[in-house]
Structure formats: structure tokens, C-alpha cells
Design an enzyme around this catalytic site. Sequence first.
Site, PDB file in Angstrom:
ATOM      1  N   GLY A  48       0.782  -1.241   0.000  1.00 29.92           N
ATOM      2  CA  GLY A  48       0.000   0.000   0.000  1.00 29.92           C
ATOM      3  C   GLY A  48       0.807   1.279   0.000  1.00 29.92           C
ATOM      4  O   GLY A  48       0.344   2.322  -0.450  1.00 29.92           O
ATOM      5  N   GLU A 104       4.095   4.414   5.370  1.00 31.70           N
ATOM      6  CA  GLU A 104       2.923   3.520   5.372  1.00 31.70           C
ATOM      7  C   GLU A 104       1.730   4.209   4.708  1.00 31.70           C
ATOM      8  O   GLU A 104       1.653   5.434   4.686  1.00 31.70           O
ATOM      9  CB  GLU A 104       2.630   3.149   6.844  1.00 31.70           C
ATOM     10  CG  GLU A 104       1.345   2.424   7.134  1.00 31.70           C
ATOM     11  CD  GLU A 104       1.275   1.021   6.577  1.00 31.70           C
ATOM     12  OE1 GLU A 104       1.569   0.839   5.384  1.00 31.70           O
ATOM     13  OE2 GLU A 104       0.882   0.096   7.317  1.00 31.70           O
ATOM     14  N   ASP A 108      -4.696   2.051  10.988  1.00 24.77           N
ATOM     15  CA  ASP A 108      -6.064   1.726  11.361  1.00 24.77           C
ATOM     16  C   ASP A 108      -6.050   1.329  12.842  1.00 24.77           C
ATOM     17  O   ASP A 108      -5.968   2.190  13.708  1.00 24.77           O
ATOM     18  CB  ASP A 108      -6.487   0.584  10.413  1.00 24.77           C
ATOM     19  CG  ASP A 108      -7.961   0.306  10.382  1.00 24.77           C
ATOM     20  OD1 ASP A 108      -8.731   1.169   9.962  1.00 24.77           O
ATOM     21  OD2 ASP A 108      -8.356  -0.815  10.766  1.00 24.77           O
ATOM     22  N   GLY A 110      -3.555  -0.004  14.354  1.00 27.71           N
ATOM     23  CA  GLY A 110      -2.205   0.276  14.844  1.00 27.71           C
ATOM     24  C   GLY A 110      -1.359  -0.972  15.033  1.00 27.71           C
ATOM     25  O   GLY A 110      -0.150  -0.885  15.252  1.00 27.71           O
ATOM     26  N   THR A 112      -0.299  -3.354  12.943  1.00 28.21           N
ATOM     27  CA  THR A 112       0.751  -3.588  11.947  1.00 28.21           C
ATOM     28  C   THR A 112       1.963  -2.715  12.239  1.00 28.21           C
ATOM     29  O   THR A 112       3.102  -3.190  12.276  1.00 28.21           O
ATOM     30  CB  THR A 112       0.215  -3.266  10.528  1.00 28.21           C
ATOM     31  OG1 THR A 112      -0.980  -4.007  10.320  1.00 28.21           O
ATOM     32  CG2 THR A 112       1.236  -3.619   9.466  1.00 28.21           C
ATOM     33  N   LEU A 113       1.706  -1.445  12.476  1.00 29.17           N
ATOM     34  CA  LEU A 113       2.817  -0.515  12.675  1.00 29.17           C
ATOM     35  C   LEU A 113       3.516  -0.681  14.008  1.00 29.17           C
ATOM     36  O   LEU A 113       4.722  -0.482  14.117  1.00 29.17           O
ATOM     37  CB  LEU A 113       2.350   0.920  12.472  1.00 29.17           C
ATOM     38  CG  LEU A 113       2.745   1.412  11.095  1.00 29.17           C
ATOM     39  CD1 LEU A 113       4.249   1.558  10.982  1.00 29.17           C
ATOM     40  CD2 LEU A 113       2.292   0.446  10.003  1.00 29.17           C
ATOM     41  N   LYS A 136      -6.646   6.755  10.573  1.00 21.91           N
ATOM     42  CA  LYS A 136      -8.044   6.653  11.023  1.00 21.91           C
ATOM     43  C   LYS A 136      -8.014   6.587  12.543  1.00 21.91           C
ATOM     44  O   LYS A 136      -8.078   5.493  13.119  1.00 21.91           O
ATOM     45  CB  LYS A 136      -8.670   5.359  10.496  1.00 21.91           C
ATOM     46  CG  LYS A 136      -9.069   5.359   9.047  1.00 21.91           C
ATOM     47  CD  LYS A 136      -9.784   4.041   8.754  1.00 21.91           C
ATOM     48  CE  LYS A 136      -9.993   3.798   7.300  1.00 21.91           C
ATOM     49  NZ  LYS A 136     -10.472   2.420   7.026  1.00 21.91           N
TER      50      LYS A 136
END
Length: 186
Positions: A48, A104, A108, A110, A112-113, A136
Site C-alpha cells: 500500500g 505507510e 487503522d 495500529g 501492523t505498525l 483513522k
Amino acid sequence: MRHSLDHLLQEVLIDEATLRARVEELGEQISNDYAGANNLLLICILKGGVMFLTDLMRSITVPHEIDFLSVSSYGKGARMTTGSVRIDMDLKAEVIGKHVLIVEDIIDSGHTLKFVMEVMSARQPASVRLCTLLDKPSRRTIDIKIDYTGFAIEDKFVFGYGLDLDEKYRNLPFIGVVKPGAVGNV
Ligand code: IMP
Ligand code: MG
């Protein structure tokens, strides 16, 4: 002529010119903040983040390397990250001693990050910061510090400009809102 998007696109949320202007601003800000750094490494989260990275790097005047990291979340539906994340494709670059900036598409929950930041921090970089095109905030379940945000958006499922709708439509030059009912039904 573009393939019709009428059945998928509810509205254009962020148009091309607005994206370009904001990405340029972020690039200027990043260039100021890292002025003099000779070891900046931009890490793009695949897939993405690709379009954002390639535009952003054109606006960054500080010499830098780029690399790519692919991660995925187990049990992830269209709208949910459960929390277990794994690396599918690791970096080629060394991280040790570098100023790492994660690039990134959207944050969303959080999860993943948070995972990516932990993995990178463990590799002894000089610093790690996070730059996301979209945020978001209302969806966050994990506290995560974002250093650079392009746009904070409402809780709507969006696509285009790198973000996919069932792996397609990443090429759209704008960010669109998906029509209700179209997610998982492309
Ligand atoms: P998180 O781990 O819940 O923060 O999820 C972040 C990932 O979910 C992003 O990297 C995107 O791949 C995906 N994602 C979250 N919201 C959207 C959206 O509205 N459109 C497309 N992908 C999204
Ligand atoms: Mg995705």
C-alpha cells in the site's frame, strides 16, 4: 477511457491535486527535520505504501536510501487486524546506525505498525520515525506515535493511491471511499 468505477466508488475523498500538495509539504518537512543526516533510510511498507513512497521521495531533498518490507496480519478480514503480524519479505538494507523513516499508507488499529516499529527498533537504528499518508484515529486499539500524517480521515473504507480493494485499484491517482456493500464483493 477509465474502466467504470460507478459500482465501487461512493465519492472521491482526496483528489489528486490535494494529495500532491500535501505529499510535497510532508517532503519539505521531512527534508528540514533530517537536514544534514547522511544515513536516512525510507522503509516502504508493501504494498500500500508504494505510490506514497515514490511521490514522497521526489520531495525529499536529503540523500537517502529506500527499501521495502512486506508484512501481513493473520486472521485479517477486510476491516479487522487481530494483532498477529508476520514479516513476508524482509529488508535488504542494514538498519543499524541509520535514521529510519517508515512510510505507510494507512494506520487503522495500529497493530501492523506497532509490530514494524518494534522489529526495526530492535535492529539498533539511530532513530525510527513513522510517516503515514492516512490515519483513522477512531479505529485505533493500540497506542502508537505517528510523526508525520498526511490526512486524518473518518472511519470509512478507502482505496486508490496505493490502497487496494481486493488487491486491485491501487493505481487510482486519488483516494476514494468504497460504496457500502462493495468491500469483499469486487
Ligand atoms: P492496522 O494494523 O489495523 O493498523 O491495519 C493497517 C493496514 O490495514 C494498512 O496497512 C492497510 O493495508 C489496511 N487498511 C486499513 N484500512 C484500510 C482502508 O480503508 N483501505 C485499504 N486498506 C486498509
Ligand atoms: Mg492492505
